[in-house]
Design a protein around this motif. Structure first.
Motif, PDB file in Angstrom:
ATOM      1  N   THR A   8      68.029 -57.613  81.945  1.00  0.00           N
ATOM      2  CA  THR A   8      68.193 -57.621  83.394  1.00  0.00           C
ATOM      3  C   THR A   8      68.808 -58.941  83.856  1.00  0.00           C
ATOM      4  O   THR A   8      69.760 -58.945  84.641  1.00  0.00           O
ATOM      5  CB  THR A   8      66.835 -57.378  84.093  1.00  0.00           C
ATOM      6  OG1 THR A   8      66.355 -56.078  83.705  1.00  0.00           O
ATOM      7  CG2 THR A   8      66.959 -57.443  85.597  1.00  0.00           C
ATOM      8  N   PHE A   9      68.292 -60.059  83.371  1.00  0.00           N
ATOM      9  CA  PHE A   9      68.859 -61.351  83.761  1.00  0.00           C
ATOM     10  C   PHE A   9      70.292 -61.511  83.261  1.00  0.00           C
ATOM     11  O   PHE A   9      71.140 -62.076  83.950  1.00  0.00           O
ATOM     12  CB  PHE A   9      67.970 -62.513  83.302  1.00  0.00           C
ATOM     13  CG  PHE A   9      66.803 -62.732  84.212  1.00  0.00           C
ATOM     14  CD1 PHE A   9      66.983 -63.246  85.492  1.00  0.00           C
ATOM     15  CD2 PHE A   9      65.520 -62.433  83.808  1.00  0.00           C
ATOM     16  CE1 PHE A   9      65.920 -63.449  86.353  1.00  0.00           C
ATOM     17  CE2 PHE A   9      64.445 -62.630  84.654  1.00  0.00           C
ATOM     18  CZ  PHE A   9      64.639 -63.143  85.934  1.00  0.00           C
ATOM     19  N   THR A  10      70.592 -60.983  82.081  1.00  0.00           N
ATOM     20  CA  THR A  10      71.965 -61.020  81.569  1.00  0.00           C
ATOM     21  C   THR A  10      72.887 -60.207  82.481  1.00  0.00           C
ATOM     22  O   THR A  10      73.974 -60.663  82.844  1.00  0.00           O
ATOM     23  CB  THR A  10      72.014 -60.474  80.127  1.00  0.00           C
ATOM     24  OG1 THR A  10      71.227 -61.328  79.296  1.00  0.00           O
ATOM     25  CG2 THR A  10      73.435 -60.432  79.602  1.00  0.00           C
ATOM     26  N   ALA A  11      72.454 -59.017  82.876  1.00  0.00           N
ATOM     27  CA  ALA A  11      73.266 -58.161  83.747  1.00  0.00           C
ATOM     28  C   ALA A  11      73.489 -58.817  85.108  1.00  0.00           C
ATOM     29  O   ALA A  11      74.589 -58.726  85.669  1.00  0.00           O
ATOM     30  CB  ALA A  11      72.600 -56.798  83.920  1.00  0.00           C
ATOM     31  N   ILE A  12      72.483 -59.497  85.639  1.00  0.00           N
ATOM     32  CA  ILE A  12      72.630 -60.202  86.912  1.00  0.00           C
ATOM     33  C   ILE A  12      73.739 -61.247  86.797  1.00  0.00           C
ATOM     34  O   ILE A  12      74.659 -61.294  87.612  1.00  0.00           O
ATOM     35  CB  ILE A  12      71.306 -60.876  87.339  1.00  0.00           C
ATOM     36  CG1 ILE A  12      70.253 -59.826  87.709  1.00  0.00           C
ATOM     37  CG2 ILE A  12      71.536 -61.856  88.494  1.00  0.00           C
ATOM     38  CD1 ILE A  12      68.843 -60.393  87.833  1.00  0.00           C
ATOM     39  N   GLY A  13      73.640 -62.087  85.779  1.00  0.00           N
ATOM     40  CA  GLY A  13      74.639 -63.143  85.579  1.00  0.00           C
ATOM     41  C   GLY A  13      76.034 -62.592  85.372  1.00  0.00           C
ATOM     42  O   GLY A  13      77.005 -63.080  85.958  1.00  0.00           O
ATOM     43  N   ASP A 107      70.093 -48.771  81.126  1.00  0.00           N
ATOM     44  CA  ASP A 107      71.466 -49.199  80.838  1.00  0.00           C
ATOM     45  C   ASP A 107      71.952 -50.295  81.795  1.00  0.00           C
ATOM     46  O   ASP A 107      73.107 -50.720  81.723  1.00  0.00           O
ATOM     47  CB  ASP A 107      72.419 -48.003  80.858  1.00  0.00           C
ATOM     48  CG  ASP A 107      72.593 -47.395  82.246  1.00  0.00           C
ATOM     49  OD1 ASP A 107      71.942 -47.850  83.216  1.00  0.00           O
ATOM     50  OD2 ASP A 107      73.395 -46.454  82.358  1.00  0.00           O
ATOM     51  N   GLN A 108      71.083 -50.743  82.699  1.00  0.00           N
ATOM     52  CA  GLN A 108      71.379 -51.835  83.636  1.00  0.00           C
ATOM     53  C   GLN A 108      72.413 -51.473  84.701  1.00  0.00           C
ATOM     54  O   GLN A 108      72.818 -52.322  85.476  1.00  0.00           O
ATOM     55  CB  GLN A 108      71.806 -53.116  82.898  1.00  0.00           C
ATOM     56  CG  GLN A 108      70.761 -53.653  81.941  1.00  0.00           C
ATOM     57  CD  GLN A 108      69.473 -54.066  82.633  1.00  0.00           C
ATOM     58  OE1 GLN A 108      69.500 -54.720  83.655  1.00  0.00           O
ATOM     59  NE2 GLN A 108      68.345 -53.679  82.072  1.00  0.00           N
ATOM     60  N   SER A 109      72.840 -50.198  84.766  1.00  0.00           N
ATOM     61  CA  SER A 109      73.830 -49.825  85.782  1.00  0.00           C
ATOM     62  C   SER A 109      73.276 -50.004  87.193  1.00  0.00           C
ATOM     63  O   SER A 109      74.007 -50.412  88.103  1.00  0.00           O
ATOM     64  CB  SER A 109      74.304 -48.384  85.571  1.00  0.00           C
ATOM     65  OG  SER A 109      73.209 -47.479  85.668  1.00  0.00           O
ATOM     66  N   SER A 110      71.999 -49.735  87.376  1.00  0.00           N
ATOM     67  CA  SER A 110      71.407 -49.908  88.705  1.00  0.00           C
ATOM     68  C   SER A 110      71.346 -51.384  89.089  1.00  0.00           C
ATOM     69  O   SER A 110      71.491 -51.730  90.264  1.00  0.00           O
ATOM     70  CB  SER A 110      70.013 -49.288  88.765  1.00  0.00           C
ATOM     71  OG  SER A 110      69.147 -49.915  87.842  1.00  0.00           O
ATOM     72  N   VAL A 111      71.158 -52.254  88.110  1.00  0.00           N
ATOM     73  CA  VAL A 111      71.157 -53.693  88.375  1.00  0.00           C
ATOM     74  C   VAL A 111      72.542 -54.116  88.859  1.00  0.00           C
ATOM     75  O   VAL A 111      72.677 -54.824  89.866  1.00  0.00           O
ATOM     76  CB  VAL A 111      70.744 -54.494  87.116  1.00  0.00           C
ATOM     77  CG1 VAL A 111      70.931 -55.991  87.328  1.00  0.00           C
ATOM     78  CG2 VAL A 111      69.305 -54.174  86.738  1.00  0.00           C
ATOM     79  N   ARG A 112      73.581 -53.667  88.157  1.00  0.00           N
ATOM     80  CA  ARG A 112      74.948 -54.007  88.556  1.00  0.00           C
ATOM     81  C   ARG A 112      75.245 -53.501  89.973  1.00  0.00           C
ATOM     82  O   ARG A 112      75.829 -54.219  90.795  1.00  0.00           O
ATOM     83  CB  ARG A 112      75.952 -53.461  87.542  1.00  0.00           C
ATOM     84  CG  ARG A 112      75.886 -54.195  86.195  1.00  0.00           C
ATOM     85  CD  ARG A 112      77.000 -53.779  85.257  1.00  0.00           C
ATOM     86  NE  ARG A 112      76.875 -52.409  84.790  1.00  0.00           N
ATOM     87  CZ  ARG A 112      76.117 -52.030  83.762  1.00  0.00           C
ATOM     88  NH1 ARG A 112      75.425 -52.924  83.096  1.00  0.00           N
ATOM     89  NH2 ARG A 112      76.071 -50.769  83.396  1.00  0.00           N
ATOM     90  N   GLU A 113      74.823 -52.273  90.288  1.00  0.00           N
ATOM     91  CA  GLU A 113      75.046 -51.725  91.628  1.00  0.00           C
ATOM     92  C   GLU A 113      74.249 -52.496  92.681  1.00  0.00           C
ATOM     93  O   GLU A 113      74.730 -52.719  93.790  1.00  0.00           O
ATOM     94  CB  GLU A 113      74.700 -50.230  91.668  1.00  0.00           C
ATOM     95  CG  GLU A 113      75.671 -49.371  90.886  1.00  0.00           C
ATOM     96  CD  GLU A 113      77.119 -49.563  91.321  1.00  0.00           C
ATOM     97  OE1 GLU A 113      77.395 -49.556  92.533  1.00  0.00           O
ATOM     98  OE2 GLU A 113      77.979 -49.713  90.430  1.00  0.00           O
TER      99      GLU A 113
END
Length: 129
Positions: A8-13, A107-113
């Protein structure tokens, strides 16, 4: 759980960087651990004050991030709260002004959105000034 947190932190960055923004991720270390409660609270408040928007990652049992989310809202910061399920976010936080809750997907897609949405709100805030 630890792998999902790290992802999650990787996807945020990565998403912030992809959109030309800098993510200031939480820092830990002796300088932070040595702070007295008042100094620690002031350091957190100062970081939130400097931010254009705030991303809070909520995990069940983490009380500090709840306080950080309230501070961000009181300071008028647009905020996205990321959590493993919307029920992990207390109802009172979900009702705070400027808060959007996003459930973390594997898959972190929601984090990216969620980050894209936050950046749109930050840019709208800049345009209204």
């Amino acid at each position: 759980c630890a792998l999902l947190i790290a992802a999650t932190f990787t996807a945020i960055g990565q998403q912030c960087h992809a959109q030309g923004f800098e993510a200031s991720l939480p820092t830990h270390g002796p300088h932070v651990d040595a702070l007295e409660p008042g100094g620690f609270a002031e350091a957190i408040r100062a970081r939130i004050t400097e931010a254009d928007g705030v991303v809070s990652v909520h995990w069940p049992g983490d009380q500090a991030v709840v306080v950080e989310s309230v501070l961000a809202s009181l300071l008028g910061k647009p905020q996205v709260i990321l959590a493993p399920g919307s029920s992990a976010v207390p109802r009172m936080l979900r009702a705070l002004p400027g808060v959007e809750v996003v459930e973390i997907s594997r898959d972190q897609s929601s984090v990216r959105e969620g980050i894209k949405s936050l950046i749109r709100r930050v840019e709208a805030d800049w345009a209204s000034r």
